[in-house]
Design an enzyme around this catalytic site. Structure first.
Site, PDB file in Angstrom:
ATOM      1  N   HIS A 167      -8.064  45.178   0.729  1.00  0.00           N
ATOM      2  CA  HIS A 167      -6.933  45.776   1.165  1.00  0.00           C
ATOM      3  C   HIS A 167      -6.017  45.993   0.602  1.00  0.00           C
ATOM      4  O   HIS A 167      -4.636  46.595   0.546  1.00  0.00           O
ATOM      5  CB  HIS A 167      -6.572  44.173   2.636  1.00  0.00           C
ATOM      6  CG  HIS A 167      -5.047  43.531   3.389  1.00  0.00           C
ATOM      7  ND1 HIS A 167      -4.961  44.785   4.505  1.00  0.00           N
ATOM      8  CD2 HIS A 167      -4.034  43.479   2.657  1.00  0.00           C
ATOM      9  CE1 HIS A 167      -2.857  43.856   4.859  1.00  0.00           C
ATOM     10  NE2 HIS A 167      -2.748  43.450   3.672  1.00  0.00           N
TER      11      HIS A 167
ATOM     12  N   LYS B  20      -6.407  36.827  12.777  1.00  0.00           N
ATOM     13  CA  LYS B  20      -7.409  36.886  12.596  1.00  0.00           C
ATOM     14  C   LYS B  20      -8.333  37.030  13.342  1.00  0.00           C
ATOM     15  O   LYS B  20      -8.336  35.192  13.847  1.00  0.00           O
ATOM     16  CB  LYS B  20      -7.781  36.639  10.896  1.00  0.00           C
ATOM     17  CG  LYS B  20      -7.149  37.675   9.606  1.00  0.00           C
ATOM     18  CD  LYS B  20      -7.653  38.732   9.809  1.00  0.00           C
ATOM     19  CE  LYS B  20      -6.497  39.266   8.152  1.00  0.00           C
ATOM     20  NZ  LYS B  20      -6.650  39.138   7.115  1.00  0.00           N
TER      21      LYS B  20
ATOM     22  N   GLN C 248       6.639  44.787   2.067  1.00  0.00           N
ATOM     23  CA  GLN C 248       5.610  43.378   3.310  1.00  0.00           C
ATOM     24  C   GLN C 248       6.427  42.193   2.597  1.00  0.00           C
ATOM     25  O   GLN C 248       6.166  42.044   1.797  1.00  0.00           O
ATOM     26  CB  GLN C 248       3.897  43.847   3.297  1.00  0.00           C
ATOM     27  CG  GLN C 248       3.322  42.821   2.231  1.00  0.00           C
ATOM     28  CD  GLN C 248       2.060  42.038   2.409  1.00  0.00           C
ATOM     29  OE1 GLN C 248       1.536  42.551   3.557  1.00  0.00           O
ATOM     30  NE2 GLN C 248       1.509  41.823   1.442  1.00  0.00           N
TER      31      GLN C 248
ATOM     32  N   TYR D   4       5.392  42.702  13.540  1.00  0.00           N
ATOM     33  CA  TYR D   4       4.626  41.904  15.035  1.00  0.00           C
ATOM     34  C   TYR D   4       3.905  40.857  14.242  1.00  0.00           C
ATOM     35  O   TYR D   4       3.880  41.048  13.280  1.00  0.00           O
ATOM     36  CB  TYR D   4       3.312  43.423  15.421  1.00  0.00           C
ATOM     37  CG  TYR D   4       3.011  43.664  13.452  1.00  0.00           C
ATOM     38  CD1 TYR D   4       3.566  45.171  12.650  1.00  0.00           C
ATOM     39  CD2 TYR D   4       1.474  43.597  13.361  1.00  0.00           C
ATOM     40  CE1 TYR D   4       3.420  46.016  11.906  1.00  0.00           C
ATOM     41  CE2 TYR D   4       0.722  44.442  12.371  1.00  0.00           C
ATOM     42  CZ  TYR D   4       2.125  45.174  11.132  1.00  0.00           C
ATOM     43  OH  TYR D   4       1.071  45.797  10.669  1.00  0.00           O
ATOM     44  N   PRO D   5       3.141  40.393  14.994  1.00  0.00           N
ATOM     45  CA  PRO D   5       2.775  39.313  14.383  1.00  0.00           C
ATOM     46  C   PRO D   5       1.127  39.508  15.121  1.00  0.00           C
ATOM     47  O   PRO D   5       1.077  39.763  15.427  1.00  0.00           O
ATOM     48  CB  PRO D   5       2.881  38.032  15.786  1.00  0.00           C
ATOM     49  CG  PRO D   5       2.770  38.605  16.893  1.00  0.00           C
ATOM     50  CD  PRO D   5       3.571  40.476  16.588  1.00  0.00           C
TER      51      PRO D   5
HETATM   52  O1  76R Z   1       0.934  39.681  -1.994  1.00  0.00           O
HETATM   53  C1  76R Z   1      -0.017  40.705  -2.609  1.00  0.00           C
HETATM   54  O2  76R Z   1       0.775  41.998  -2.635  1.00  0.00           O
HETATM   55  C2  76R Z   1      -1.324  41.243  -3.256  1.00  0.00           C
HETATM   56  C3  76R Z   1      -1.833  41.658  -2.773  1.00  0.00           C
HETATM   57  C4  76R Z   1      -1.688  41.700  -0.906  1.00  0.00           C
HETATM   58  C5  76R Z   1      -2.262  40.592   0.066  1.00  0.00           C
HETATM   59  C6  76R Z   1      -2.532  38.728  -0.493  1.00  0.00           C
HETATM   60  C7  76R Z   1      -1.301  42.211   0.400  1.00  0.00           C
HETATM   61  C8  76R Z   1      -0.780  43.407  -0.360  1.00  0.00           C
HETATM   62  N1  76R Z   1      -1.493  42.116   1.339  1.00  0.00           N
HETATM   63  C9  76R Z   1      -1.486  40.111   0.862  1.00  0.00           C
HETATM   64  C10 76R Z   1      -2.159  39.687   2.259  1.00  0.00           C
HETATM   65 MN1  76R Z   1      -1.257  42.608   3.342  1.00  0.00          MN
HETATM   66  N2  76R Z   1      -0.535  43.569   4.771  1.00  0.00           N
HETATM   67  C11 76R Z   1      -0.673  43.467   6.270  1.00  0.00           C
HETATM   68  C12 76R Z   1      -0.718  43.621   7.090  1.00  0.00           C
HETATM   69  O3  76R Z   1      -1.325  46.117  10.242  1.00  0.00           O
HETATM   70  C13 76R Z   1      -2.077  45.392   9.530  1.00  0.00           C
HETATM   71  O4  76R Z   1      -3.316  46.546   9.360  1.00  0.00           O
HETATM   72  C14 76R Z   1      -1.886  44.605   8.806  1.00  0.00           C
HETATM   73  C15 76R Z   1      -1.111  44.142   8.845  1.00  0.00           C
HETATM   74  C16 76R Z   1       0.433  45.075   6.455  1.00  0.00           C
HETATM   75  C17 76R Z   1       0.369  46.609   7.090  1.00  0.00           C
HETATM   76  C18 76R Z   1       0.037  44.767   5.083  1.00  0.00           C
HETATM   77  C19 76R Z   1       0.346  45.601   3.953  1.00  0.00           C
HETATM   78  N3  76R Z   1      -1.688  41.016   4.316  1.00  0.00           N
HETATM   79  C20 76R Z   1      -1.550  40.062   3.563  1.00  0.00           C
HETATM   80  C21 76R Z   1      -2.351  38.822   4.922  1.00  0.00           C
HETATM   81  C22 76R Z   1      -2.662  37.753   4.694  1.00  0.00           C
HETATM   82  C23 76R Z   1      -3.684  36.674   4.660  1.00  0.00           C
HETATM   83  C24 76R Z   1      -4.304  35.895   4.228  1.00  0.00           C
HETATM   84  O5  76R Z   1      -3.508  34.776   3.557  1.00  0.00           O
HETATM   85  O6  76R Z   1      -5.098  35.146   4.761  1.00  0.00           O
HETATM   86  C25 76R Z   1      -1.598  39.762   5.582  1.00  0.00           C
HETATM   87  C26 76R Z   1      -1.902  39.230   7.269  1.00  0.00           C
HETATM   88  C27 76R Z   1      -1.416  41.232   5.611  1.00  0.00           C
HETATM   89  C28 76R Z   1      -0.916  41.918   6.367  1.00  0.00           C
HETATM   90  N4  76R Z   1      -0.736  44.664   2.005  1.00  0.00           N
HETATM   91  C29 76R Z   1      -0.279  44.063   0.764  1.00  0.00           C
HETATM   92  C30 76R Z   1       0.227  45.216   2.866  1.00  0.00           C
HETATM   93  C31 76R Z   1       0.915  45.892   2.083  1.00  0.00           C
HETATM   94  C32 76R Z   1       1.635  47.431   2.026  1.00  0.00           C
HETATM   95  C33 76R Z   1       0.686  45.459   0.243  1.00  0.00           C
HETATM   96  C34 76R Z   1       0.871  45.791  -1.062  1.00  0.00           C
HETATM   97  C35 76R Z   1       2.145  45.420  -1.617  1.00  0.00           C
HETATM   98  C36 76R Z   1       2.760  45.684  -2.282  1.00  0.00           C
HETATM   99  O7  76R Z   1       1.878  46.338  -3.389  1.00  0.00           O
HETATM  100  O8  76R Z   1       4.051  45.779  -2.962  1.00  0.00           O
END
Ligand code: 76R
Length: 219
Positions: A141, A118, A154, A114-115
């Site tokens: 997060h 923010k 992810q 899904y896209p």
């Molecule tokens: O890269 C990393 O693992 C570092 C921590 C991390 C970042 C920086 C991280 C971890 N995410 C990051 C960035 Mn994420 N993430 C989403 C969604 O449905 C929703 O509510 C939002 C969609 C999910 C489900 C998810 C899951 N993440 C981001 C960003 C970029 C923000 C930016 O650069 O401004 C978005 C848009 C985003 C959205 N996130 C994790 C997860 C999961 C499961 C993790 C843990 C990953 C792991 O430990 O392997």
């Protein structure tokens, strides 16, 4: 530099040349691109393809080959692999997995895409927060995300200026309930609860090209 990522959500038509679709996918997969095929649940599409690689022109050529085989592209998303600005200090192998992922992850056949953007609302505007506040929210997060470590992979790919939303979110899990639990849990993160806006969701099952082609009725 990151790779191009093209998600294609396609529908079969009565005159779709299934063999030509399979050949196009196999040709792309053997030509420096990763091709992740999946069957899509429901009416939105039949065949999903996540294709990624260094050369955007080759990704577009794959789209052309599929269209030449009379497959209808019902929806699509263009993005680039990237390292989040909040993840810059992480270990190099971690960053490398974000920029140059090897897909699909082993044992994780359930996929959803899904896209998201923010929010830029009058009250809650992500882009008027200072960097430290955004970073703190993204650290929270990441912490809740890591409770799904091993269960969910992810891949967040950037699309600001390229497509309708700011990121493509692709999640891989073993089963659909892994995807659902993860997305539900992360809705409570302030970064999502207050600031996230989502587009359409697509859910499917990954297989190899022949398997998915048979399942969706291409061959
Ligand atoms: O890269 C990393 O693992 C570092 C921590 C991390 C970042 C920086 C991280 C971890 N995410 C990051 C960035 Mn994420 N993430 C989403 C969604 O449905 C929703 O509510 C939002 C969609 C999910 C489900 C998810 C899951 N993440 C981001 C960003 C970029 C923000 C930016 O650069 O401004 C978005 C848009 C985003 C959205 N996130 C994790 C997860 C999961 C499961 C993790 C843990 C990953 C792991 O430990 O392997």
């Amino acid at each position: 530099m990151g790779w191009g990522v093209l998600h294609l959500f396609c529908k079969l038509r009565p005159d779709t040349d299934g063999e030509a679709v399979v050949s196009a996918l196999k040709a792309a997969a053997s030509d420096a691109q990763q091709v992740v095929p999946f069957s899509v649940f429901g009416h939105k599409a039949d065949l999903g393809i996540m294709a990624l690689g260094e050369d955007l022109v080759r990704l577009r050529a794959l789209q052309s080959a599929l269209q030449a085989a009379r497959l209808e592209v019902a929806d699509s998303y263009l993005s680039l692999t990237e390292v989040s600005e909040y993840a810059k200090g992480m270990p190099p192998e971690h960053l490398e997995a974000r920029l140059h992922p090897v897909l699909p992850p082993a044992g994780k056949r359930a996929i959803c895409f899904y896209p998201m953007s923010k929010r830029r609302g009058d009250q809650d505007n992500w882009y008027t927060l200072d960097f430290e506040s955004r970073k703190a929210l993204m650290m929270d997060h990441g912490k809740s995300g890591r409770t799904f470590s091993g269960r969910i992979v992810q891949l967040i790919t950037g699309s600001t200026g390229l497509d309708d939303y700011e990121w493509g979110v692709t999640l891989f899990g073993q089963r659909p309930d892994d995807l659902k639990d993860c997305v539900y849990t992360m809705r409570f993160d302030e970064a999502s609860a207050k600031y996230a806006e989502f587009g359409r969701f697509y859910t499917g099952v990954i297989g190899d090209i022949d398997e998915v082609a048979a399942l969706v009725g291409l061959v």
